[in-house]
Write an enzyme that holds these catalytic residues in place. Structure first.
Site, PDB file in Angstrom:
ATOM      1  N   ARG A  28       0.903  -1.270   0.065  1.00  0.00           N
ATOM      2  CA  ARG A  28       0.032   0.093   0.128  1.00  0.00           C
ATOM      3  C   ARG A  28       0.912   1.253   0.025  1.00  0.00           C
ATOM      4  O   ARG A  28       0.279   2.207   0.418  1.00  0.00           O
ATOM      5  CB  ARG A  28      -0.880   0.047   1.284  1.00  0.00           C
ATOM      6  N   LYS A  37       2.242  11.557 -10.058  1.00  0.00           N
ATOM      7  CA  LYS A  37       1.157  10.687 -10.985  1.00  0.00           C
ATOM      8  C   LYS A  37       2.120   9.502 -11.619  1.00  0.00           C
ATOM      9  O   LYS A  37       2.985   9.617 -12.398  1.00  0.00           O
ATOM     10  CB  LYS A  37       0.744  11.728 -12.027  1.00  0.00           C
ATOM     11  N   GLU A  66       7.840  19.665 -23.701  1.00  0.00           N
ATOM     12  CA  GLU A  66       7.253  19.807 -22.230  1.00  0.00           C
ATOM     13  C   GLU A  66       7.776  21.104 -21.776  1.00  0.00           C
ATOM     14  O   GLU A  66       7.149  21.681 -21.149  1.00  0.00           O
ATOM     15  CB  GLU A  66       7.434  18.518 -21.500  1.00  0.00           C
ATOM     16  N   LYS A 102       5.805  23.729 -12.520  1.00  0.00           N
ATOM     17  CA  LYS A 102       5.195  22.355 -12.140  1.00  0.00           C
ATOM     18  C   LYS A 102       5.157  22.319 -10.693  1.00  0.00           C
ATOM     19  O   LYS A 102       3.901  21.838 -10.249  1.00  0.00           O
ATOM     20  CB  LYS A 102       5.876  21.006 -12.761  1.00  0.00           C
ATOM     21  N   GLU A 150      -5.217  16.846  -9.180  1.00  0.00           N
ATOM     22  CA  GLU A 150      -5.796  17.326 -10.341  1.00  0.00           C
ATOM     23  C   GLU A 150      -7.302  17.773 -10.066  1.00  0.00           C
ATOM     24  O   GLU A 150      -8.113  17.124 -10.964  1.00  0.00           O
ATOM     25  CB  GLU A 150      -5.556  16.222 -11.388  1.00  0.00           C
ATOM     26  N   ARG A 177      -3.939  21.799 -11.827  1.00  0.00           N
ATOM     27  CA  ARG A 177      -2.963  21.083 -12.166  1.00  0.00           C
ATOM     28  C   ARG A 177      -3.514  20.370 -13.759  1.00  0.00           C
ATOM     29  O   ARG A 177      -2.527  19.914 -14.422  1.00  0.00           O
ATOM     30  CB  ARG A 177      -3.092  19.748 -11.277  1.00  0.00           C
ATOM     31  N   ASN A 228      -1.811  19.473 -18.604  1.00  0.00           N
ATOM     32  CA  ASN A 228      -2.145  18.616 -19.860  1.00  0.00           C
ATOM     33  C   ASN A 228      -2.544  19.424 -21.035  1.00  0.00           C
ATOM     34  O   ASN A 228      -3.207  19.010 -21.915  1.00  0.00           O
ATOM     35  CB  ASN A 228      -3.279  17.809 -19.282  1.00  0.00           C
ATOM     36  N   HIS A 280      -2.481  17.665 -24.168  1.00  0.00           N
ATOM     37  CA  HIS A 280      -2.287  16.205 -24.175  1.00  0.00           C
ATOM     38  C   HIS A 280      -3.625  15.261 -24.419  1.00  0.00           C
ATOM     39  O   HIS A 280      -3.493  14.098 -24.695  1.00  0.00           O
ATOM     40  CB  HIS A 280      -2.053  16.020 -22.588  1.00  0.00           C
ATOM     41  N   HIS A 293      -2.486  12.259 -26.431  1.00  0.00           N
ATOM     42  CA  HIS A 293      -2.630  11.181 -25.912  1.00  0.00           C
ATOM     43  C   HIS A 293      -3.561  10.216 -27.025  1.00  0.00           C
ATOM     44  O   HIS A 293      -3.326   8.980 -27.186  1.00  0.00           O
ATOM     45  CB  HIS A 293      -3.391  11.143 -24.548  1.00  0.00           C
ATOM     46  N   HIS A 349       5.993  10.467 -26.755  1.00  0.00           N
ATOM     47  CA  HIS A 349       4.980  11.262 -26.137  1.00  0.00           C
ATOM     48  C   HIS A 349       5.280  12.827 -26.384  1.00  0.00           C
ATOM     49  O   HIS A 349       4.396  13.601 -26.722  1.00  0.00           O
ATOM     50  CB  HIS A 349       5.212  11.053 -24.514  1.00  0.00           C
TER      51      HIS A 349
END
Length: 362
Positions: free
Chosen positions: A123, A145, A187, A229, A239, A243, A247, A250, A254, A267
């Site tokens: 965990r 993330k 980026e 960031k 997010e 946040r 993206n 993205h 994506h 990417h």
């Protein structure tokens, strides 16, 4: 000699991003991140270059401690539930306990998969990110993330798991293929696009130095990107608000990656295309001037990045991938748009017809 720089990430789980050459060998720095046993996850391109150095530095940091490792095939195609299962099996075989630390040595794929494994094992155990690509240094290693991909979409299964520390050794960028360096610069450009228009001025003025791998220029670009960031992540760790601005580009990017089966544009290249598409969408919605789109496009082209979708992708298929995007809601598609350079925001309820027109190049 370039002095290492640091960026503090605050919030409920604070940590430090260290930036500079030689950090993979920095015994004192690594010692400060290690409580129990160490386990390094890397890929078969990065491991031959840096794994032994990291293992030796960890051995010096913790004499007599157990240090294991596991190496996966390089590439986005390895960021799967099956590989995640293999990582967990390797961690279990090594007998890692709650005080162990996973070290993610590699690019974004390694960072995402290793971070997810650390988040899931017992965990949650510590993870230290050791990014070796520019893209990972300015993006995926920061913020916690972690995820793996599914055939239906990118990063759909994962967890928020902030790292214990990030050590960005800029010396590793000397072995980075030119294509991967350019992908990382996409980026970097993003931060100028969403929150820092003067950063775009700096990038335009320093483009040649960045492409040449100049240490000082790269350190400045990384530190500035990480600071942006870090500030956004501190305000919105899960997010729910700001946040999502990270993206920008993205949703389109994506969808392109998924549509190509993670075997076409990488990417950063997909994000470069996606940012131009997002700017064109903003322009079509009457939010931003065409001149800003042209400026963004020109800067990305100067960095040798693609700015148009690859041929052969079906608009309906791309829209289907966008509907599964993590930013989508029951009310429809959400996009990160901009009101011009440095002024991004979230926009919900974007008509699919408008998105389709952008995809068609209308």
């Amino acid at each position: 000699m370039i002095q290492p720089r640091s960026v503090a990430v605050g919030g409920a789980h604070p940590y430090t991003i260290s930036i500079g050459p030689g950090l993979l060998d920095d015994t004192a720095l690594l010692a400060g991140t290690l409580r129990g046993d160490a386990f390094v996850i890397s890929d078969d391109q990065v491991a031959p270059l840096y794994l032994q150095r990291v293992v030796e530095a960890l051995s010096r940091a913790r004499p007599g401690g157990r240090i294991g490792h596991w190496v996966l095939p390089a590439g986005e195609a390895s960021k799967t539930l099956a590989r995640f299962g293999e990582a967990i099996a390797a961690i279990a075989e090594a007998g890692l306990r709650r005080d162990a630390t996973v070290y993610a040595l590699g690019g974004g794929v390694v960072g995402d998969l290793a971070g997810f494994a650390a988040a899931a094992w017992m965990r949650g155990i510590d993870c230290v990110q050791l990014p070796t690509t520019l893209l990972a240094m300015v993006d995926s290693s920061v913020g916690g993330k972690t995820a793996v991909d599914l055939p239906q979409g990118k990063n759909l299964v994962g967890a928020f798991h902030p790292p214990r520390a990030v050590l960005a050794d800029t010396g590793a960028l000397r072995t980075l293929p030119p294509r991967e360096l350019r992908a990382g610069l996409a980026e970097v450009v993003k931060y100028g696009a969403i929150v820092d228009a003067p950063f775009l001025d700096w990038l335009e003025a320093n483009a040649d130095a960045l492409l040449a791998g100049d240490d000082a220029a790269l350190a400045e670009a990384i530190a500035r990107s990480c600071a942006h960031k870090a500030a956004i992540v501190e305000r919105d760790p899960y997010e729910h608000g700001d946040r999502a601005l990270l993206n920008f580009g993205h949703t389109f990017g994506h969808a392109i990656e998924t549509g190509q089966g993670y075997g076409g544009l990488n990417h950063g290249e997909a994000v470069a295309v996606g940012m131009v598409q997002a700017a064109r969408l903003s322009e079509r919605l009457g939010l931003a001037p065409a001149a800003d789109t042209a400026r963004l496009r020109a800067l990305l082209q100067r960095f040798g990045l693609p700015v148009s979708p690859p041929p052969g992708l079906d608009a309906d298929a791309l829209l289907a991938h966008m509907r599964l995007d993590k930013k989508a809601q029951s009310g429809g598609l959400r996009f990160i748009v901009w009101d011009g350079a440095g002024r991004a925001r979230v926009l919900a309820g974007v008509p699919e017809a408008t998105v389709r027109a952008v995809l068609a190049g209308d």
